[in-house]
Design a protein around this motif. Structure first.
Motif, PDB file in Angstrom:
ATOM      1  N   ARG B 235       0.865  -1.170   0.000  1.00 38.88           N
ATOM      2  CA  ARG B 235       0.000   0.000   0.000  1.00 38.88           C
ATOM      3  C   ARG B 235       0.911   1.233   0.000  1.00 38.88           C
ATOM      4  N   PHE B 236       1.652   1.384  -1.088  1.00 40.10           N
ATOM      5  CA  PHE B 236       2.600   2.482  -1.190  1.00 40.10           C
ATOM      6  C   PHE B 236       1.988   3.614  -2.012  1.00 40.10           C
ATOM      7  N   ARG B 237       2.679   4.736  -2.011  1.00 46.47           N
ATOM      8  CA  ARG B 237       2.215   5.872  -2.793  1.00 46.47           C
ATOM      9  C   ARG B 237       2.084   5.460  -4.265  1.00 46.47           C
ATOM     10  N   GLY B 238       1.022   5.893  -4.904  1.00 45.06           N
ATOM     11  CA  GLY B 238       0.788   5.513  -6.288  1.00 45.06           C
ATOM     12  C   GLY B 238       0.048   4.195  -6.363  1.00 45.06           C
ATOM     13  N   SER B 239       0.286   3.435  -7.433  1.00 46.23           N
ATOM     14  CA  SER B 239      -0.450   2.186  -7.668  1.00 46.23           C
ATOM     15  C   SER B 239       0.354   0.973  -7.214  1.00 46.23           C
ATOM     16  N   ASN B 240      -0.367  -0.039  -6.739  1.00 44.52           N
ATOM     17  CA  ASN B 240       0.215  -1.309  -6.290  1.00 44.52           C
ATOM     18  C   ASN B 240      -0.571  -2.405  -6.994  1.00 44.52           C
ATOM     19  N   SER B 241       0.084  -3.191  -7.859  1.00 45.53           N
ATOM     20  CA  SER B 241      -0.707  -4.086  -8.711  1.00 45.53           C
ATOM     21  C   SER B 241       0.032  -5.367  -9.061  1.00 45.53           C
ATOM     22  N   ALA B 242      -0.695  -6.258  -9.784  1.00 50.51           N
ATOM     23  CA  ALA B 242      -0.159  -7.463 -10.434  1.00 50.51           C
ATOM     24  C   ALA B 242       0.664  -8.389  -9.529  1.00 50.51           C
ATOM     25  N   PRO B 243       0.097  -8.850  -8.391  1.00 50.38           N
ATOM     26  CA  PRO B 243       0.867  -9.736  -7.516  1.00 50.38           C
ATOM     27  C   PRO B 243       1.116 -11.111  -8.139  1.00 50.38           C
ATOM     28  N   ALA B 244       2.292 -11.683  -7.844  1.00 55.22           N
ATOM     29  CA  ALA B 244       2.633 -13.047  -8.293  1.00 55.22           C
ATOM     30  C   ALA B 244       3.435 -13.711  -7.177  1.00 55.22           C
ATOM     31  N   TRP B 245       3.101 -14.968  -6.878  1.00 53.64           N
ATOM     32  CA  TRP B 245       3.773 -15.689  -5.784  1.00 53.64           C
ATOM     33  C   TRP B 245       5.055 -16.347  -6.267  1.00 53.64           C
ATOM     34  N   SER B 246       6.072 -16.337  -5.404  1.00 56.18           N
ATOM     35  CA  SER B 246       7.239 -17.172  -5.662  1.00 56.18           C
ATOM     36  C   SER B 246       6.834 -18.613  -5.366  1.00 56.18           C
ATOM     37  N   PRO B 247       7.467 -19.603  -6.017  1.00 58.36           N
ATOM     38  CA  PRO B 247       7.044 -20.999  -5.829  1.00 58.36           C
ATOM     39  C   PRO B 247       7.156 -21.482  -4.381  1.00 58.36           C
ATOM     40  N   ASP B 248       8.037 -20.868  -3.569  1.00 54.61           N
ATOM     41  CA  ASP B 248       8.120 -21.286  -2.163  1.00 54.61           C
ATOM     42  C   ASP B 248       7.086 -20.573  -1.288  1.00 54.61           C
ATOM     43  N   GLY B 249       6.289 -19.675  -1.877  1.00 55.55           N
ATOM     44  CA  GLY B 249       5.221 -19.012  -1.137  1.00 55.55           C
ATOM     45  C   GLY B 249       5.696 -17.957  -0.149  1.00 55.55           C
ATOM     46  N   ARG B 250       6.997 -17.621  -0.199  1.00 49.42           N
ATOM     47  CA  ARG B 250       7.520 -16.665   0.788  1.00 49.42           C
ATOM     48  C   ARG B 250       7.619 -15.248   0.268  1.00 49.42           C
ATOM     49  N   ARG B 251       7.594 -15.090  -1.041  1.00 51.81           N
ATOM     50  CA  ARG B 251       7.730 -13.746  -1.608  1.00 51.81           C
ATOM     51  C   ARG B 251       6.634 -13.478  -2.633  1.00 51.81           C
ATOM     52  N   LEU B 252       6.337 -12.197  -2.777  1.00 46.75           N
ATOM     53  CA  LEU B 252       5.435 -11.768  -3.845  1.00 46.75           C
ATOM     54  C   LEU B 252       6.218 -10.834  -4.753  1.00 46.75           C
ATOM     55  N   ALA B 253       6.042 -11.016  -6.061  1.00 52.43           N
ATOM     56  CA  ALA B 253       6.479  -9.978  -6.989  1.00 52.43           C
ATOM     57  C   ALA B 253       5.275  -9.069  -7.198  1.00 52.43           C
ATOM     58  N   VAL B 254       5.483  -7.768  -7.112  1.00 58.31           N
ATOM     59  CA  VAL B 254       4.391  -6.809  -7.305  1.00 58.31           C
ATOM     60  C   VAL B 254       4.892  -5.664  -8.186  1.00 58.31           C
ATOM     61  N   VAL B 255       3.939  -4.901  -8.709  1.00 60.65           N
ATOM     62  CA  VAL B 255       4.294  -3.733  -9.510  1.00 60.65           C
ATOM     63  C   VAL B 255       3.920  -2.487  -8.706  1.00 60.65           C
ATOM     64  N   LEU B 256       4.916  -1.623  -8.482  1.00 57.30           N
ATOM     65  CA  LEU B 256       4.701  -0.399  -7.707  1.00 57.30           C
ATOM     66  C   LEU B 256       5.059   0.807  -8.571  1.00 57.30           C
ATOM     67  N   SER B 257       4.421   1.940  -8.262  1.00 58.07           N
ATOM     68  CA  SER B 257       4.757   3.167  -8.997  1.00 58.07           C
ATOM     69  C   SER B 257       5.315   4.218  -8.045  1.00 58.07           C
ATOM     70  N   LYS B 258       5.805   3.779  -6.893  1.00 59.73           N
ATOM     71  CA  LYS B 258       6.248   4.746  -5.886  1.00 59.73           C
ATOM     72  C   LYS B 258       7.515   5.475  -6.296  1.00 59.73           C
TER      73      LYS B 258
END
Lengths: 187, 425
Positions: B235-258
């Motif tokens: 929930r950063f300044r700007g847009s936060n979108s397109a989450p994707a899980w790492s195969p081990d379930g410990r990380r998310l790749a996300v798209v930020l515009s901060k």
């Protein structure tokens, strides 16, 4: 004088060379409870907490929000900027609109705007978020060059999720590729 | 006659009961495989009023497009145990395989379900299993049996017992729903007057990451589907979108515009600041991990038009993968990591295509016009995607060979599908 220089830079922006080095943005990590989403369980094994009822977020009380009236005469009453397909270049005709709103922000230190970018429905929803974001950032940078304080503007994107006009043709799409200028406290 | 109508009403009522979230989904098969296996699924010997697993098993197998159901209505007596099976009867009907079974009521509203699968040609049993479950899981057991039969006869895991997530828009409201893959048991796990999008399953199938606009901007949430608890993870300044899980379930790749317009970051779900993966000159979005966790596939317009690239997760140079056409987006990786599904624009139409990542060869699979959001089945055989027919948003599946096609629709617009991983429970 300073204004004149900005205008030159803005002209370059309007011409489409909108690649400005990004400014470090303040990280905003509010952890306010949600207002409108009501999660529920797939298997009702565990009682879900009713987030809808536990509204503790509220809105700021620091005076009433500052915004020009929506029916203000002239460019200040104009709140929407339209874009060409797959483009974030601001067309020349919108320069007076950006000048008016940048001027309002300069004159009203408590005014804040959200610049909401949108895309037409074609193609990937996630890519359209990025396209809307680029449009919103393009407007934010232009208004910054016109003297508006960056920290009082937030550029966000709704992608294709909130079309202004329903429909599946260019007439609708051209009205949906847009940035809406929304002042804090407005609906 | 009257009895038949009443019976039909009961079946209808049961079907309605099974879909608590409202209108049920309609599944239409719009294409089938060339060589379908003829199979008879005999009604199980079951107590009156209990769901007959044979109906669900038969519907599952038929919907896959790889089976042809052989009618067993007038066979008397209907076999439910091995010694009752007369193989010449089933050979005479052209059936290669036969499923029989029983549902036995037990104490505490539980049932034992037994089934056997026979090779009719050889007259041999291929499979036999027993399950004991509470009444509400009879349908799930039927899907599990269909999975087992499918795997025994095709050599690939079945996915009839899996779930899908999608966004249903109706009456100006957005609902994130989770349903069985046949559209039954749909449950709304989040509802909002503002848009919801981009659901992504955690590798263990217990959580969904998604984007909600309830704060008038896109924010990424992770929600546990079992207890409904959720938290904002970006929930950063700007847009936060397109989450994707790492195969081990410990990380998310996300798209930020901060920091700059739409860049890809990795977020450790245990905490810590997002780590920016690249400094791109264009906009980057739609991250997707390779199943081995080594690569991140993504869409970028750094080369002038949106194309698919991949970059090593641990750092290194990005490599462009798509070259044909001016719009290739939305990469999704098959579970074996060898095939990529994506969205390809051709003559103004948006179509689902697949690329063999070893050879670089690609082909278009669909003939619809407005496809979006491809997602692989956990066995890698089918691709689920969103499309539009007329003004109606619906979901569709296509097999990776392009042969078998289905459409899933219901009242309201269906969008943003994501196929869950295989269930362990």
């Amino acid at each position: 004088m300073k204004y004149a220089i900005s205008a030159v830079v803005l002209a370059a922006l309007l011409a489409g060379c909108a690649q400005q080095p990004a400014k470090e943005a303040a990280i905003e990590d509010r952890t306010a409870p949600a207002r409108t989403v009501e999660p529920a369980a797939v298997q009702p094994l565990v009682q879900t907490q009713g987030l809808a009822g536990s509204d503790a977020s509220g809105t700021a009380l620091a005076g009433s929000p500052v915004a020009p009236p929506k029916n203000a005469p002239g460019p200040l009453g104009q709140r929407v900027i339209y874009f060409d397909y797959d483009s974030a270049a601001i067309r020349n005709e919108y320069r007076p609109v950006l000048e008016a709103h940048a001027g309002f922000l300069k004159a009203n230190a408590r005014a804040k705007v959200n610049l909401e970018g949108h895309a037409d429905e074609r193609g990937s929803p996630d890519y359209n978020i990025a396209l809307g974001q680029r449009r919103a950032d393009s407007v934010r940078k232009a208004m910054q060059l016109l003297g508006a304080a960056d920290e009082r503007m937030e550029a966000v994107s709704f992608g294709e999720e909130k079309p202004a006009v329903q429909g599946h043709d260019e007439a609708a799409w051209s009205k949906n590729r847009r940035v809406e200028i929304r002042y804090d406290g407005e609906n | 006659m009257v009895i038949r109508i009443v019976a039909r009403c009961i079946v209808l009522c049961l079907a309605l009961l099974a879909v608590p979230a409202g209108a049920s989904m309609t599944i239409e098969i719009v294409g089938g495989g060339a060589n379908r296996i003829p199979i008879a699924v005999v009604p199980f010997e079951a107590p009156a009023g209990a769901l007959n697993p044979a109906e669900v098993i038969g519907a599952d197998l038929q919907r896959s497009g790889l089976f042809r159901l052989i009618d067993s209505q007038d066979v008397r007596p209907l076999p439910s145990e091995p010694q009752q099976v007369s193989f010449p009867v089933w050979r005479g009907r052209g059936s290669d395989a036969l499923v029989i079974g029983q549902v036995i009521a037990q104490a505490g509203n539980r049932y034992e379900v037994r089934f056997r699968l026979f090779d009719v040609v050889k007259g041999q049993q291929l499979l036999g299993m027993s399950y004991t479950v509470p009444a509400q899981n009879l349908r799930l057991v039927a899907h599990k049996i269909a999975d087992a039969v499918y795997e025994k006869l095709t050599g690939e895991p079945g996915v009839f017992s899996t779930r899908i997530a999608y966004v249903l828009k109706r009456g100006g409201r957005f609902e994130l729903q989770v349903a069985d893959v046949d559209g039954h048991n749909a449950v709304t796990i989040a509802a909002s007057p503002e848009p919801l999008m981009s659901p992504a399953w955690s590798p263990d199938g217990s959580r969904l990451a998604y984007v909600s606009f309830e704060d008038k901007k896109p924010v990424v949430y992770v929600q546990n589907i079992f207890d409904g608890k959720r938290r904002a993870v970006a929930r950063f300044r700007g847009s936060n979108s397109a989450p994707a899980w790492s195969p081990d379930g410990r990380r998310l790749a996300v798209v930020l515009s901060k920091d700059a317009s739409s860049q890809i970051y990795l977020i450790d779900l245990e905490g810590g600041a997002p780590q920016r993966l690249m400094a791109s000159s264009g906009l980057d979005t739609e991250p997707a991990f390779s199943p081995d966790g080594r690569w991140l596939y993504f869409t970028s317009d750094r080369g002038g038009s949106p194309q698919i690239y991949r970059v090593p997760v641990e750092g290194g140079a990005a490599q462009r993968l798509t070259f044909e056409g001016g719009y290739n987006v939305s990469p999704a990786l098959a579970p074996d990591g060898r095939t990529m599904a994506y969205l390809h624009r051709r003559d103004g139409r948006f179509l689902v295509a697949v690329m063999d990542l070893t050879s670089g060869q690609s082909r278009v699979l669909t003939d619809t016009d407005h496809d979006e959001s491809p997602s692989f089945a956990p066995n890698g055989r089918m691709i689920l995607y969103a499309t539009r027919v007329g003004n109606q948003g619906m979901l569709a599946t296509v097999s990776v060979d392009g042969q078998v096609k289905q459409r899933l629709s219901q009242s309201g617009d269906l969008r943003e599908p994501a196929w869950a991983p295989l269930r362990s429970q």
